[in-house]
Design a protein around this motif. Structure first.
Motif, PDB file in Angstrom:
ATOM      1  N   MET A  65       0.834  -1.178   0.000  1.00 11.35           N
ATOM      2  CA  MET A  65       0.000   0.000   0.000  1.00 11.35           C
ATOM      3  C   MET A  65       0.879   1.241   0.000  1.00 11.35           C
ATOM      4  N   GLN A  66       0.613   2.157  -0.914  1.00 11.92           N
ATOM      5  CA  GLN A  66       1.439   3.347  -1.053  1.00 11.92           C
ATOM      6  C   GLN A  66       0.705   4.551  -0.465  1.00 11.92           C
ATOM      7  N   ALA A  67       1.388   5.325   0.363  1.00  9.93           N
ATOM      8  CA  ALA A  67       0.788   6.516   0.958  1.00  9.93           C
ATOM      9  C   ALA A  67       0.700   7.626  -0.076  1.00  9.93           C
ATOM     10  N   ASN A  68      -0.339   8.422   0.028  1.00 16.26           N
ATOM     11  CA  ASN A  68      -0.524   9.543  -0.883  1.00 16.26           C
ATOM     12  C   ASN A  68       0.029  10.799  -0.213  1.00 16.26           C
ATOM     13  N   ILE A  69       1.330  10.964  -0.259  1.00 16.44           N
ATOM     14  CA  ILE A  69       2.000  12.092   0.373  1.00 16.44           C
ATOM     15  C   ILE A  69       2.186  13.184  -0.661  1.00 16.44           C
ATOM     16  N   LYS A  70       1.711  14.379  -0.329  1.00 13.43           N
ATOM     17  CA  LYS A  70       1.806  15.494  -1.271  1.00 13.43           C
ATOM     18  C   LYS A  70       3.123  16.238  -1.075  1.00 13.43           C
ATOM     19  N   GLY A  71       3.642  16.730  -2.172  1.00 20.12           N
ATOM     20  CA  GLY A  71       4.881  17.482  -2.153  1.00 20.12           C
ATOM     21  C   GLY A  71       5.423  17.594  -3.552  1.00 20.12           C
ATOM     22  N   LYS A  72       6.687  17.941  -3.670  1.00 19.22           N
ATOM     23  CA  LYS A  72       7.300  18.070  -4.997  1.00 19.22           C
ATOM     24  C   LYS A  72       8.657  17.399  -5.013  1.00 19.22           C
ATOM     25  N   ARG A  73       9.021  16.919  -6.186  1.00 19.77           N
ATOM     26  CA  ARG A  73      10.341  16.329  -6.394  1.00 19.77           C
ATOM     27  C   ARG A  73      11.233  17.388  -7.051  1.00 19.77           C
ATOM     28  N   VAL A  74      12.411  17.554  -6.467  1.00 18.20           N
ATOM     29  CA  VAL A  74      13.369  18.532  -6.961  1.00 18.20           C
ATOM     30  C   VAL A  74      14.645  17.783  -7.325  1.00 18.20           C
ATOM     31  N   ILE A  75      15.199  18.070  -8.487  1.00 16.14           N
ATOM     32  CA  ILE A  75      16.484  17.465  -8.854  1.00 16.14           C
ATOM     33  C   ILE A  75      17.584  18.276  -8.177  1.00 16.14           C
ATOM     34  N   VAL A  76      18.445  17.567  -7.450  1.00 15.71           N
ATOM     35  CA  VAL A  76      19.510  18.231  -6.695  1.00 15.71           C
ATOM     36  C   VAL A  76      20.871  17.619  -7.005  1.00 15.71           C
ATOM     37  N   LYS A  77      21.885  18.405  -6.728  1.00 16.40           N
ATOM     38  CA  LYS A  77      23.277  17.948  -6.793  1.00 16.40           C
ATOM     39  C   LYS A  77      23.812  18.021  -5.369  1.00 16.40           C
ATOM     40  N   VAL A  78      24.266  16.874  -4.860  1.00 15.72           N
ATOM     41  CA  VAL A  78      24.759  16.792  -3.485  1.00 15.72           C
ATOM     42  C   VAL A  78      26.232  16.415  -3.514  1.00 15.72           C
ATOM     43  N   LYS A  79      27.066  17.253  -2.899  1.00 15.26           N
ATOM     44  CA  LYS A  79      28.500  16.958  -2.803  1.00 15.26           C
ATOM     45  C   LYS A  79      28.776  16.499  -1.383  1.00 15.26           C
ATOM     46  N   THR A  80      29.392  15.316  -1.283  1.00 17.74           N
ATOM     47  CA  THR A  80      29.804  14.801   0.019  1.00 17.74           C
ATOM     48  C   THR A  80      31.328  14.783   0.069  1.00 17.74           C
ATOM     49  N   VAL A  81      31.854  14.278   1.144  1.00 17.75           N
ATOM     50  CA  VAL A  81      33.307  14.202   1.318  1.00 17.75           C
ATOM     51  C   VAL A  81      33.955  13.419   0.183  1.00 17.75           C
ATOM     52  N   SER A  82      33.293  12.358  -0.294  1.00 19.32           N
ATOM     53  CA  SER A  82      33.941  11.477  -1.267  1.00 19.32           C
ATOM     54  C   SER A  82      33.276  11.401  -2.633  1.00 19.32           C
ATOM     55  N   SER A  83      32.045  11.895  -2.782  1.00 16.71           N
ATOM     56  CA  SER A  83      31.330  11.717  -4.050  1.00 16.71           C
ATOM     57  C   SER A  83      30.392  12.880  -4.341  1.00 16.71           C
ATOM     58  N   THR A  84      29.902  12.907  -5.576  1.00 16.94           N
ATOM     59  CA  THR A  84      28.875  13.860  -5.979  1.00 16.94           C
ATOM     60  C   THR A  84      27.687  13.069  -6.502  1.00 16.94           C
ATOM     61  N   TYR A  85      26.499  13.394  -5.997  1.00 14.57           N
ATOM     62  CA  TYR A  85      25.269  12.691  -6.338  1.00 14.57           C
ATOM     63  C   TYR A  85      24.307  13.660  -7.026  1.00 14.57           C
ATOM     64  N   ILE A  86      23.650  13.201  -8.084  1.00 13.85           N
ATOM     65  CA  ILE A  86      22.591  13.965  -8.722  1.00 13.85           C
ATOM     66  C   ILE A  86      21.362  13.070  -8.733  1.00 13.85           C
ATOM     67  N   GLY A  87      20.277  13.567  -8.147  1.00 17.44           N
ATOM     68  CA  GLY A  87      19.072  12.747  -8.067  1.00 17.44           C
ATOM     69  C   GLY A  87      17.862  13.549  -7.654  1.00 17.44           C
ATOM     70  N   GLU A  88      16.743  12.849  -7.513  1.00 19.34           N
ATOM     71  CA  GLU A  88      15.487  13.473  -7.131  1.00 19.34           C
ATOM     72  C   GLU A  88      15.359  13.481  -5.606  1.00 19.34           C
ATOM     73  N   PHE A  89      15.022  14.646  -5.096  1.00 20.66           N
ATOM     74  CA  PHE A  89      14.870  14.871  -3.658  1.00 20.66           C
ATOM     75  C   PHE A  89      13.425  15.293  -3.411  1.00 20.66           C
ATOM     76  N   PHE A  90      12.728  14.612  -2.500  1.00 17.45           N
ATOM     77  CA  PHE A  90      11.320  14.910  -2.244  1.00 17.45           C
ATOM     78  C   PHE A  90      11.187  15.953  -1.145  1.00 17.45           C
ATOM     79  N   VAL A  91      10.455  17.031  -1.451  1.00 19.31           N
ATOM     80  CA  VAL A  91      10.161  18.069  -0.469  1.00 19.31           C
ATOM     81  C   VAL A  91       8.675  17.971  -0.133  1.00 19.31           C
ATOM     82  N   PRO A  92       8.323  17.533   1.088  1.00 20.28           N
ATOM     83  CA  PRO A  92       6.911  17.395   1.462  1.00 20.28           C
ATOM     84  C   PRO A  92       6.174  18.732   1.397  1.00 20.28           C
ATOM     85  N   GLU A  93       4.869  18.644   1.232  1.00 21.72           N
ATOM     86  CA  GLU A  93       4.037  19.838   1.087  1.00 21.72           C
ATOM     87  C   GLU A  93       4.170  20.791   2.273  1.00 21.72           C
ATOM     88  N   LEU A  94       4.353  20.263   3.462  1.00 18.94           N
ATOM     89  CA  LEU A  94       4.456  21.108   4.655  1.00 18.94           C
ATOM     90  C   LEU A  94       5.779  21.871   4.722  1.00 18.94           C
TER      91      LEU A  94
END
Length: 78
Positions: free
Chosen positions: A1-30
């Motif tokens: 069963m999947q919850a119906n959580i409202k919000g938006k998906r934002v594509i982000v670039k995340v730099k960490t100590v060892s790597s760089t990640y590009i992906g979808e990040f969910f920002v909840p409606e609240l």
């Protein structure tokens, strides 16, 4: 069963100590900004979906990152 959580998906670039990640990040409606989610003291990790790591062509379905390892996070346009 999947919850119906409202919000938006934002594509982000995340730099960490060892790597760089590009992906979808969910920002909840609240929450209206990336920083609202990052500053949530109750959560130690962020989740990304459809992720590429270090410009690799392979896409990973899901990655969970420790917020303490993040050096920078910014919106990204493909």
């Amino acid at each position: 069963m999947q919850a119906n959580i409202k919000g938006k998906r934002v594509i982000v670039k995340v730099k960490t100590v060892s790597s760089t990640y590009i992906g979808e990040f969910f920002v909840p409606e609240l929450r209206t900004r990336l920083s609202d989610v990052l500053n949530d003291k109750d959560k130690d990790f962020i989740s990304l979906t459809n992720v590429t790591v270090n410009d690799n062509e392979k896409t990973i379905a899901f990655v969970c990152l420790n917020k303490q390892m993040i050096e920078a996070l910014e919106p990204y346009q493909l």
